[in-house]
Design a protein around this motif. Sequence first.
Motif, short mmCIF file in Angstrom:
data_model
loop_
_atom_site.label_atom_id
_atom_site.label_comp_id
_atom_site.label_asym_id
_atom_site.label_seq_id
_atom_site.Cartn_x
_atom_site.Cartn_y
_atom_site.Cartn_z
N GLN A 12 1.07 -1.07 -0.39
CA GLN A 12 -0.13 -0.26 -0.22
C GLN A 12 1.00 1.32 0.16
N ILE A 13 0.87 1.86 -1.11
CA ILE A 13 2.23 2.39 -0.93
C ILE A 13 1.29 4.23 -1.35
N SER A 14 2.50 4.89 -0.21
CA SER A 14 1.84 5.76 0.23
C SER A 14 2.71 7.02 -0.75
N LEU A 15 1.88 7.75 -1.46
CA LEU A 15 2.24 8.70 -2.45
C LEU A 15 1.73 10.42 -2.27
N LEU A 16 2.28 10.63 -1.72
CA LEU A 16 1.85 11.88 -0.58
C LEU A 16 2.60 12.73 -1.28
N PHE A 17 1.81 13.26 -2.33
CA PHE A 17 2.39 14.14 -3.66
C PHE A 17 3.18 15.70 -2.95
N VAL A 18 2.75 15.89 -1.81
CA VAL A 18 4.14 16.82 -0.84
C VAL A 18 5.32 16.77 -2.10
N ASN A 55 9.32 5.88 -10.47
CA ASN A 55 9.96 7.26 -9.80
C ASN A 55 9.08 7.59 -8.54
N GLU A 56 8.29 7.08 -8.83
CA GLU A 56 7.55 8.01 -7.25
C GLU A 56 7.58 6.93 -5.95
N ARG A 57 7.87 5.93 -6.32
CA ARG A 57 8.25 5.02 -5.84
C ARG A 57 9.42 5.76 -4.70
N ILE A 58 10.24 5.54 -5.76
CA ILE A 58 11.52 6.43 -5.03
C ILE A 58 10.71 8.03 -4.29
N ALA A 59 10.13 8.75 -5.24
CA ALA A 59 9.79 9.43 -3.78
C ALA A 59 9.36 9.52 -3.02
N SER A 60 8.93 8.38 -2.27
CA SER A 60 8.63 8.30 -1.00
C SER A 60 9.48 7.72 -0.20
N LEU A 61 10.81 7.27 -0.67
CA LEU A 61 11.92 7.10 0.42
C LEU A 61 12.33 8.94 0.42
N TYR A 62 11.86 10.12 -0.40
CA TYR A 62 12.57 11.03 0.12
C TYR A 62 11.74 11.67 0.77
N TYR A 63 10.41 11.26 0.74
CA TYR A 63 9.53 11.76 2.20
C TYR A 63 9.62 11.19 3.43
#
Length: 755
Positions: A12-18, A55-63
């Motif tokens: 359940q991937i949290s794609l927090l678009f912040v 890339n969105e999954r990578i973005a979740s790591l940054y968040y």
Amino acid sequence: MITTIFKGTKRQISLLFVLCSLLFSVACSDEFLEEKKNYGNFDNTTVFSDYNGANERIASLYYWLLPVSTGGDGNGTNAPNDWTSIGNADRWAKSTEEYGGFSIFVNPEEEITYNASVANFDYFYVANDTYSPWGHIRNCNDVIEGVTASALSQEEKDELLGQAYFFRAYVYAHLVRIYGGVPIVDYVQDPVLGKDGDGSRLIIQRQTTKDCLDFICADLDRAASMLPARWPNEAVDFGRVTSGLAQALKGYMLLYYASPVFNRSDDQSRWTEAYEANKKALEMLQSGGFGLAYASNGGENNAANWARIWTDYTGSDGSVNEAVFITLHNTKDNVSGQPDYGKYNRWEHTIRPHNTNGGGGLTPTAEMVDLFPMADGLKPGESAIPYDKNKFWLNRDPRFYRTFAFPGTQWQFSQGGVDLTDAALNGIIYPGLLSGAKYELWSYMYNDVEEDLEKVTTSSGYWPDLVAGSADKVGSHSVYVRKRSDDLHLHNVPFYEFINSSSNPKGFMKNAAPLISVRFAEVLLNFAEAAAGAGHYDEAMQALQQIRARVGYTADNGYGLPDGISGDRAKLLSAILYERQIELAFEGKRYEDMHRWMLFDGGQGQGSIKPSWALTGFGGNTCTYLGVAPLNGTKRHNIVLYCYDVSNGSKDPTTGSRPNALTLDEDFTYSAGKYANDAVEEMAGFYDDYLLRKDVNADGNDAALTINYRPTYYFLGLRQNAMQTNPTLHQTVGWHDLGRNADGLFDPLSDTLPE
């Protein structure tokens, strides 16, 4: 047990678009946010089928893993990555000279044990899967496996994998610095028994510190080989990790491993490894356009350009970027029922006084103020320049004036279109608050109670201009942390939108300032220390001189460095650690330096935990070796500048007598009985006529209570909950093992595991 907190094979991937604010510049369009798909209902097959999803999954790591502006005081249960200190008065910094107030690590009245009720000291077992370090590691492993198995091009895979490997190493680095060896999990565990064999792959023991360090370095080598030195499309990708950052983290971890906390015998091979890794980090960063910003003119006007590092998105002087690891923010509004678009940097709000509608400010200790160099670069007491503790701001290192705010100085801000006479600021203009562009800090206390002159507790009385928040509120300090401030005098297009409101956001909260958590200066100092430890004294001196030259010291005065250090390993290391205290003050670095060098007690008491832990290198005592006093047994203080006048009662006795506030562009030197600047002379006269310095207790009013960092804290033990969840986990030496009902067997300093 590492993975009982996870609940299935679908992510359940949290794609927090912040993440727009974390990965991209604040100029990114609203369409960026609106165009995103909801990947939360898709499994890995779908997510990694194209570059955008991966890339969105990578973005979740940054968040989840980028340092946050409010971080440092938790274990990840309150906010993403609130365990990384960034300079606030958090539990790490309050264990050092920077801030007073007993943290859980130095509290003499409370000892941390395996079953202690102390909140949030556990960084190993965090039951909430959203914040658990093992959850973050699993997230990284999930990305690594998903990208590796995907049909993406090799170029796309390398770009994505490099970032995932960096963040996995980043989480492990945090754990190893605190605990030594921990379990190594390099695959996605499936908690459903039967899918992961007999479940044995879920039960992973702690590995040696050396094995963990090798694992971290291997991940960082992969990251460095896959990532660019600088991302070619910075309009989109600025803020992503780079090859130089990966190498810099490797260098730092090898420096940690060479430091006394892990290197009790002073093994020279460890220093050599750290030297080589940090040298390579500098080379890689420089190839990507990173370096010391304002290297040739940072010291003009009392380090004004040095202070401008934090008023540019990249910490740039137009030629090189100082910012190596950065978290971006924005000033977007949060919309009810929508993703959290707004991502604000709270630092400016935190450090600003109450009468600017700020958060009230951060209070540096008197000890921190007093340890900054004099204008010749030497410590007070060692310098030929006399130190007047009442006029502590005279004749100081240029960085002093950009690190601290003190009475009688301007601290300008942009009020925008806000009317400062609004009721939210009590309907008046304070004498020191004519406008944001003319704001003056007058943070002294006054009253007519004679006995307050002798108190070492907080005085009663009044603070002018409502600087303490209200007319009868007793404040606690006259000196504020100014470091990293977005000062209008230096930066005429501020990152914040000033808000005159009593609700959130208010004051300086709505702020897009970048958070620089690693800068080139730190990497250069890492190299200097490793070079000194490895015996490359000339290179260590050159690096140290570069740091000093930037703020105005020259070869003519030996860069303000003590005589006799260039060929003396201990003195050179001591000078480098002192420079770290000054250059990196209030950036969240000091606790780890004290931990690495065991500066709370010099390493004494280690042999009583385990005989092989006693220091055999560094003269058997790191504090003695470096020529510094241990922090244990001391008490910290806050500076209160106090004005006593029995004739005026509750009226400010300085009314009508204040000189013009200093802009900080002045020459602050005083020598041969003469002030170099008329405005400085007037301010010095004001201090002489009206203000008396008092150092009040910052660590409680009981004089018997002093800092006590216990010898067992250099390696934290596992909490009871971790041992109950996985009874096969070995406890750390010096901590109680729940399963064995005896002392722990896991030795963070050993290359062998307990049987």
